[in-house]
Design an enzyme around this catalytic site. Sequence first.
Site, short mmCIF file in Angstrom:
data_model
loop_
_atom_site.label_atom_id
_atom_site.label_comp_id
_atom_site.label_asym_id
_atom_site.label_seq_id
_atom_site.Cartn_x
_atom_site.Cartn_y
_atom_site.Cartn_z
N ASP A 108 93.73 52.73 -7.30
CA ASP A 108 93.13 53.90 -6.64
C ASP A 108 91.84 53.54 -5.87
OD1 ASP A 108 92.40 56.43 -5.89
OD2 ASP A 108 92.60 57.32 -7.88
N SER A 128 84.52 60.18 -9.54
CA SER A 128 85.55 59.39 -8.88
C SER A 128 84.94 58.53 -7.81
CB SER A 128 86.60 60.30 -8.26
OG SER A 128 87.58 60.59 -9.20
N HIS A 169 92.13 58.45 -3.73
CA HIS A 169 92.23 59.92 -3.72
C HIS A 169 90.99 60.58 -3.11
CE1 HIS A 169 90.32 60.02 -7.87
NE2 HIS A 169 89.83 61.14 -7.40
N1 ARG Z 1 92.60 63.04 -12.23
C1 ARG Z 1 91.81 62.44 -11.19
C2 ARG Z 1 90.74 63.44 -10.76
O1 ARG Z 1 90.50 64.38 -11.42
C3 ARG Z 1 92.64 61.98 -10.05
C4 ARG Z 1 93.22 63.06 -9.19
C5 ARG Z 1 94.02 62.59 -8.02
N2 ARG Z 1 95.32 62.09 -8.39
C6 ARG Z 1 96.41 62.86 -8.59
N3 ARG Z 1 97.51 62.28 -8.99
N4 ARG Z 1 96.45 64.16 -8.39
O2 ARG Z 1 90.35 63.68 -9.68
N1 GLU Z 2 89.44 62.00 -10.78
C1 GLU Z 2 88.19 62.63 -11.01
C2 GLU Z 2 87.38 62.79 -9.72
O1 GLU Z 2 87.96 62.94 -8.67
C3 GLU Z 2 87.46 61.89 -12.05
C4 GLU Z 2 88.14 62.20 -13.30
C5 GLU Z 2 87.28 63.01 -14.23
O2 GLU Z 2 87.29 64.25 -14.16
O3 GLU Z 2 86.62 62.33 -15.02
O4 GLU Z 2 86.17 62.88 -9.72
#
Ligand code: ARG
Ligand code: GLU
Length: 672
Positions: A221, A607, A84
Amino acid sequence: MKKILFLFVFLVVAGTGLRADEGMWLPSEIILKIKDMQAKGFKLTAEDIYSINNSSLKDAVVHFGGGCTGEIISNEGLLITNHHCGFGQIQSHSSVEHDYLRDGFWAMTREQELPNPGLTVSFLEYMKDVTEDVLKGYKAGMPEEKRIEIVAKNSKAIEEKAVKEGKSLRATVKPLYYGNQYYLYVFKVFTDVRLVGAPPSSIGKFGGDTDNWMWPRHTGDFSLFRVYAGADNEPAPYSEDNVPYKPKRFFKVNAKGISEGDFTMVYGFPGRTNEYLFSDAVKYTAEKSNPHKIALRTLRLDIQNREMAKDQAVRIKYASKNASVSNAWKKWQGEAKGIFKMRAIENKQDFEAKFTKWAEGKPQYENLVAKFKELYAAIEDLSLVRDYQSEALNAVELIAFAGRGQRGAERFYKDYYMPIDKDCFIALYKAYDKNIDDKYKAPYFKEQLQKFGTVEAWAEALFTEKPNMEMAAEIFRETNRHFNENYAPILDSVNKEITLLYRTYMMGQMEYNKATRGTKVFYPDANSTLRVAYGQVKGYSPSDAVYFTPVSSLDGVIEKDNPEIYDYNIPQKLRDLHAAKDYGQWEVNGSVPVAFIATNHTTGGNSGSPVLDAEGNLIGVNFDRVWEGTMSDVVYDPEVCRNISLDIRFALFVIDKLADADHLLEEMVIVK
Ligand code: ARG
Ligand code: GLU
């Protein structure tokens, strides 16, 4: 100043060491935590984590693009981060003929690696406490405006000086603890960064937004890039003649795996946390801001999802937008829930009552709590107006696009579907009309609504066959002008006072903790600077009678696999590998590990961060947190706060068995 600083550091040391696993620590001050880390299993020294004179683990950690972390995993500049995080780059190289998002991408030779204009990878050269220099010329009692001016001027001079000391450097001075301390960060910035590999989205984004923020998780990921340099191994603009960068340090990969209880450490660039907030701020977030913003995004998501289900072309257009709207939407829900469950507001109020009692007769702290109350009350309404300005009025795609002067038109129209935007306009503008007090509404909004009679009629005039760009631009201009002229200045000036108050409150909380022999740990809020978090692999109980174990496997991917559901439709080749149990050397107990959770304190920006074992070898790549623990940005609960990481062995399995890209494995140092 010296005296204050001394006191400050002293308090930091005194307050450490008791509570488990909470905290994001400064690498250059990790000496303060190293005993605790070692007690929990870490085998290396503070100097191994961060050193200015010798190569250390920090030299293998990079800031990837604007908002992610990445790490170097070979002597030839190979870099791993999340799928991502590389999503934009993978998408930009994709076309109908080569859909790398759908099918994945693997460069089988160096020549096939794809350049990414605009993408940067930054290595931290050093960080340094520059508090004294930043505050040179400031005297206690000067107005806050003056202090801000002095800090800005001195910071700029410090940054300029630092940048002159070498080539391709970027320097930035950042406040810690609300400006009680300032740190200089100097980076070396590489701009020739090429895409090396990415699994298909059906692996890299497996589970999509359904599984996002959740455990159990089965997302592969990750994506791979390579940093290129000029012949002198220094940063150089893209050129065919550039060569793979020889890093000062790269991570060895631990393929022996992890089990529950093992030490883990996350080294990366967490973006933003607010751990020392006053209760009213937490209350506003959990009781007002989050519910309103969630409701507004639910309106948008319902409309998007409805239209995306009807038409594959619309699904593709809105895939990325839908993901980003849904990401924060889901996080806010978990966060508010976690805040209530932990009784965080009540606990803070209790603390504030005790603090106030303790502060009696201490002039600098005496009136803090009352003053906070007053200031937060003064901006509560306007904060909601600000939330509606961004999450409702400016959230209509056409209006935002017109507002930025129609820049990026080609891209905008490529992914635009007017029926969605029109329905969003109707839903969002109605919500603004209903939920914002009449006295705060933009006069222009009221006039237009009066003129058209209904929001629907207004929408008909705006979303004509060729959309009325002039009207869209006017809506943007007029509503934002009203906000910027009438409310932004009040919010700004009160927020400045609040920051100033926090600077004092921060010191107060530390002094109080020391005076009462408290066990609270203090660490600076995340601010997109390099931090170390550490903890252990550990399951958790999300709710009564449920316990989650900490490691997921390929069997779980297969359990979720469903060709009918977009988010769960894995590549046929993965099904075949599973059916044949063709796991090669990556097999563990008849399956392949996919992801694991641990107690490391992380946030957005982490991330792609390396997850390291006790020896400093790479065991995973951080990519998310569990839903029940997302309040850790405000208050950390060791019971349920878990970061989610890709098990590096799943990446190795995909590279080996799915992509047949053995040459990439060969350049890594894999510890078995
Ligand atoms: N929750 C993770 C973050 O905050 C992954 C986000 C990307 N993935 C998604 N399914 N939207 O960035
Ligand atoms: N998916 C998040 C990022 O893109 C990390 C998840 C979180 O907030 O801990 O940094």
